[in-house]
Design a protein around this motif. Structure first.
Motif, mmCIF file in Angstrom:
data_model
loop_
_atom_site.group_PDB
_atom_site.id
_atom_site.type_symbol
_atom_site.label_atom_id
_atom_site.label_comp_id
_atom_site.label_asym_id
_atom_site.label_seq_id
_atom_site.Cartn_x
_atom_site.Cartn_y
_atom_site.Cartn_z
ATOM 1 N N UNK A 170 -18.239 3.581 4.712
ATOM 2 C CA UNK A 170 -17.413 3.871 3.533
ATOM 3 C C UNK A 170 -16.175 4.669 3.940
ATOM 4 N N UNK A 171 -16.379 5.712 4.708
ATOM 5 C CA UNK A 171 -15.236 6.548 5.114
ATOM 6 C C UNK A 171 -14.247 5.732 5.951
ATOM 7 N N UNK A 172 -14.791 4.951 6.879
ATOM 8 C CA UNK A 172 -13.941 4.112 7.737
ATOM 9 C C UNK A 172 -13.154 3.100 6.930
ATOM 10 N N UNK A 173 -13.814 2.438 5.995
ATOM 11 C CA UNK A 173 -13.125 1.419 5.197
ATOM 12 C C UNK A 173 -12.043 2.031 4.309
ATOM 13 N N UNK A 174 -12.346 3.181 3.704
ATOM 14 C CA UNK A 174 -11.338 3.832 2.853
ATOM 15 C C UNK A 174 -10.104 4.179 3.699
ATOM 16 N N UNK A 175 -10.339 4.738 4.888
ATOM 17 C CA UNK A 175 -9.223 5.125 5.757
ATOM 18 C C UNK A 175 -8.406 3.935 6.222
ATOM 19 N N UNK A 176 -9.087 2.922 6.750
ATOM 20 C CA UNK A 176 -8.375 1.751 7.298
ATOM 21 C C UNK A 176 -7.641 0.988 6.197
ATOM 22 N N UNK A 177 -8.322 0.783 5.079
ATOM 23 C CA UNK A 177 -7.684 0.006 3.991
ATOM 24 C C UNK A 177 -6.500 0.752 3.388
ATOM 25 N N UNK A 178 -6.628 2.071 3.246
ATOM 26 C CA UNK A 178 -5.501 2.858 2.708
ATOM 27 C C UNK A 178 -4.288 2.720 3.630
ATOM 28 N N UNK A 179 -4.532 2.855 4.913
ATOM 29 C CA UNK A 179 -3.425 2.738 5.874
ATOM 30 C C UNK A 179 -2.798 1.342 5.817
ATOM 31 N N UNK A 215 9.247 6.797 -6.816
ATOM 32 C CA UNK A 215 7.812 6.949 -6.536
ATOM 33 C C UNK A 215 7.579 6.607 -5.066
ATOM 34 N N UNK A 216 6.769 7.404 -4.388
ATOM 35 C CA UNK A 216 6.445 7.078 -2.998
ATOM 36 C C UNK A 216 5.419 5.946 -2.991
ATOM 37 N N UNK A 217 5.286 5.305 -1.838
ATOM 38 C CA UNK A 217 4.324 4.198 -1.752
ATOM 39 C C UNK A 217 2.903 4.703 -1.970
ATOM 40 N N UNK A 218 2.614 5.903 -1.513
ATOM 41 C CA UNK A 218 1.263 6.451 -1.727
ATOM 42 C C UNK A 218 1.016 6.758 -3.204
ATOM 43 N N UNK A 219 2.054 7.188 -3.900
ATOM 44 C CA UNK A 219 1.897 7.429 -5.342
ATOM 45 C C UNK A 219 1.638 6.110 -6.074
ATOM 46 N N UNK A 220 2.342 5.071 -5.668
ATOM 47 C CA UNK A 220 2.139 3.752 -6.300
ATOM 48 C C UNK A 220 0.719 3.272 -6.018
ATOM 49 N N UNK A 221 0.311 3.338 -4.755
ATOM 50 C CA UNK A 221 -1.038 2.877 -4.383
ATOM 51 C C UNK A 221 -2.087 3.724 -5.109
ATOM 52 N N UNK A 222 -1.851 5.030 -5.161
ATOM 53 C CA UNK A 222 -2.785 5.929 -5.849
ATOM 54 C C UNK A 222 -2.953 5.561 -7.312
ATOM 55 N N UNK A 223 -1.847 5.207 -7.966
ATOM 56 C CA UNK A 223 -1.917 4.818 -9.375
ATOM 57 C C UNK A 223 -2.754 3.564 -9.574
#
Lengths: 246, 256
Positions: B233-242, B100-108
């Motif tokens: 909201x958009x900024x927080x989603x982007x920064x936190x995801x990264x 599983x990629x890290x993005x898949x894990x985070x997405x789950x």
């Protein structure tokens, strides 16, 4: 040239500034039953963790069937099954769910997962326990579940970190038969164990790690040819390094 | 996306959702009962004496904030406790050794956090029908705020789940951040009720924009600049995801 099952080159692993694995290199060809021996804290589990992705490492490279475990980690992991020393499983999940979830992680479809789970549950004698939560099982059955989980996606390289620790003699012999059968069917196996007679019985080649360094790497037949045992060699390699000479 | 492990991703997400259903009293019933008491006391009993705010009954005024606060807490608790327990009991290793990629894990993790947040939020909304009928004026915005704020708090939960070294650490953000900032972010009061200097302080509180946005979506009353809310909201989603992705990639506190 056939790509080996496992290639480790100049692996260095330390915890903060404390070195655990010091520049080790070895290769395991396909189909080999390799015994990876050493005392507690020698670096066996640190090496295994680096291979399977549980642990980071600072230097060196590891390839599983030609796939770099860092750059191409997803493909590398598809080829490896791990039975860890400690039970790293959701203790509240049932035996069948544990197998089903892991099969899913490895991309197996529902029908395939069900069939594979049925096979492994039967192979490891878990039929009576398949609906029980993991925490309700005895130590021996927990070990069986760990082995079944490692085999769920039918990996080509099986890494067994002390798979018979804490199991009774009957089960140990049963597991030996299973492992010999898996190896004869073509699976490459890396086994760590403190039962040296186990390594002597099962393995075709032995590597001994001590204080993070590989101190011996030889075919078993060469080691036991003069009537000596693996234990004799093991003690010779580890004691001469741990007991200072006068 | 290259080599997306769809079955693995689906399995991991399903397992995470299954995990919170296993303890439904703690994860769903408890926040519903808590919200019901808030609605009863602040909305119904105290609210009757307060009368109308901006032309709506007090219970209708506080409901969007209560819904949002419970949604934030549920999403946060889902990911923080799940990840922390998996680290603590080491079965995170089961996921780390899978392809599983890290993005898949985070997405789950995040999807499970959003599902729990939405279930709690929708439950609060349904329970409120015992006392009032609150329409949703802008269904699209309602869905946007509910999902995006759930994502933010699910990602924050992952950060805390990675950082925490004890069970006590998990309780710090809900107790010392989410609840106080919700209360001070206009949950129970209109901005117009505050003195001017306090209004400036409230406008620095990010939760004010989430609560106010949800209030606009539900009852059409707005006291903040919606553009700031969207950007936040958009900024927080982007920064936190990264940030969460970078920490997972590094193996921060998940790899030995």
């Amino acid at each position: 040239m056939i790509t080996p099952a496992l290639e480790i080159h100049h692996l260095v692993k330390s915890y903060n500034d404390l070195p655990a694995v010091k520049d080790i290199s070895f290769t395991i060809p396909r189909g080999e039953f390799f015994g990876f021996l050493g005392p507690n804290g020698a670096g066996k589990t640190s090496t295994i963790n680096a291979i399977v992705g549980i642990g980071n490492f600072q230097k060196g490279s590891i390839h599983v069937f030609g796939h770099d475990v860092v750059a191409d980690y997803r493909e590398a992991r598809r080829h490896v099954g791990l039975s860890p020393q400690e039970f790293n499983v959701d203790a509240f999940a049932t035996v069948r769910d544990i197998l089903d979830f892991v099969g899913g992680y490895f991309g197996m479809r529902k029908q395939e997962r069900r069939e594979r789970s049925d096979t492994l549950i039967e192979l490891f004698g878990l039929q009576v326990h398949e609906k029980k939560q993991f925490r309700m099982l005895s130590g021996g059955f927990k070990r069986r579940v760990m082995l079944a989980r490692a085999l769920m996606h039918d990996p080509e390289l099986l890494i067994l970190d002390e798979p018979t620790a804490g199991v009774d003699v009957e089960l140990r012999h049963e597991l030996w038969r299973m492992l010999e059968k898996l190896n004869s069917e073509g699976k490459t196996i890396l086994l760590t164990t403190h039962y040296l007679e186990e390594a002597q019985k099962l393995c075709t080649r032995i590597g001994i790690i001590f204080n993070g360094e590989i101190v011996a790497l030889e075919n078993k037949d060469a080691l036991v040819k003069d009537g000596k045992t693996i234990e004799d060699h093991y003690l010779r390699h580890t004691q001469k390094r741990s007991i200072p000479n006068d | 996306m290259q080599n997306f492990n769809l079955i693995g991703f689906y399995t991991f997400t399903r397992q995470e959702i299954h995990r919170f259903f296993r303890v439904g009293i703690q994860t769903l019933i408890t926040p519903w009962i808590s919200a019901l008491l808030y609605i009863l006391i602040f909305g119904e009993i105290v609210g009757r004496r307060i009368g109308m705010i901006h032309g709506v009954a007090y219970i209708d005024f506080v409901l969007p904030g209560l819904l949002m606060m419970n949604l934030m807490q549920a999403s946060f608790s889902q990911t923080s406790s799940s990840l922390y327990f998996q680290r603590f009991l080491r079965h995170i290793e089961e996921v780390l050794t899978a392809p599983l990629s890290y993005l898949e894990i985070i997405g789950g993790y995040v999807i499970a956090g959003v599902v729990r947040g939405l279930m709690v939020g929708i439950g609060v909304y349904v329970l409120a029908f015992l006392f009032t009928i609150t329409n949703i004026n802008h269904i699209g915005l309602f869905v946007f705020y509910a999902i995006s704020v759930s994502i933010i708090f699910s990602l924050l939960g992952l950060l805390v789940g990675l950082w925490a070294n004890s069970f006590e650490h998990l309780a710090i953000p809900p107790t010392f951040v989410i609840m106080p900032l919700s209360f001070l972010g206009g949950l129970f009061n209109s901005l117009a009720m505050l003195p001017e200097n306090m209004r400036k302080v409230v406008r620095l509180n990010p939760l004010f924009y989430f609560i106010d946005g949800m209030r606009y979506a539900m009852i059409g009353i707005q006291e903040s600049d919606r553009r700031i809310g969207f950007l936040l909201i958009i900024g927080l989603v982007g920064v936190l995801t990264w940030l969460v992705w970078a920490l997972f990639k590094r193996g921060y506190k998940v790899k030995i």
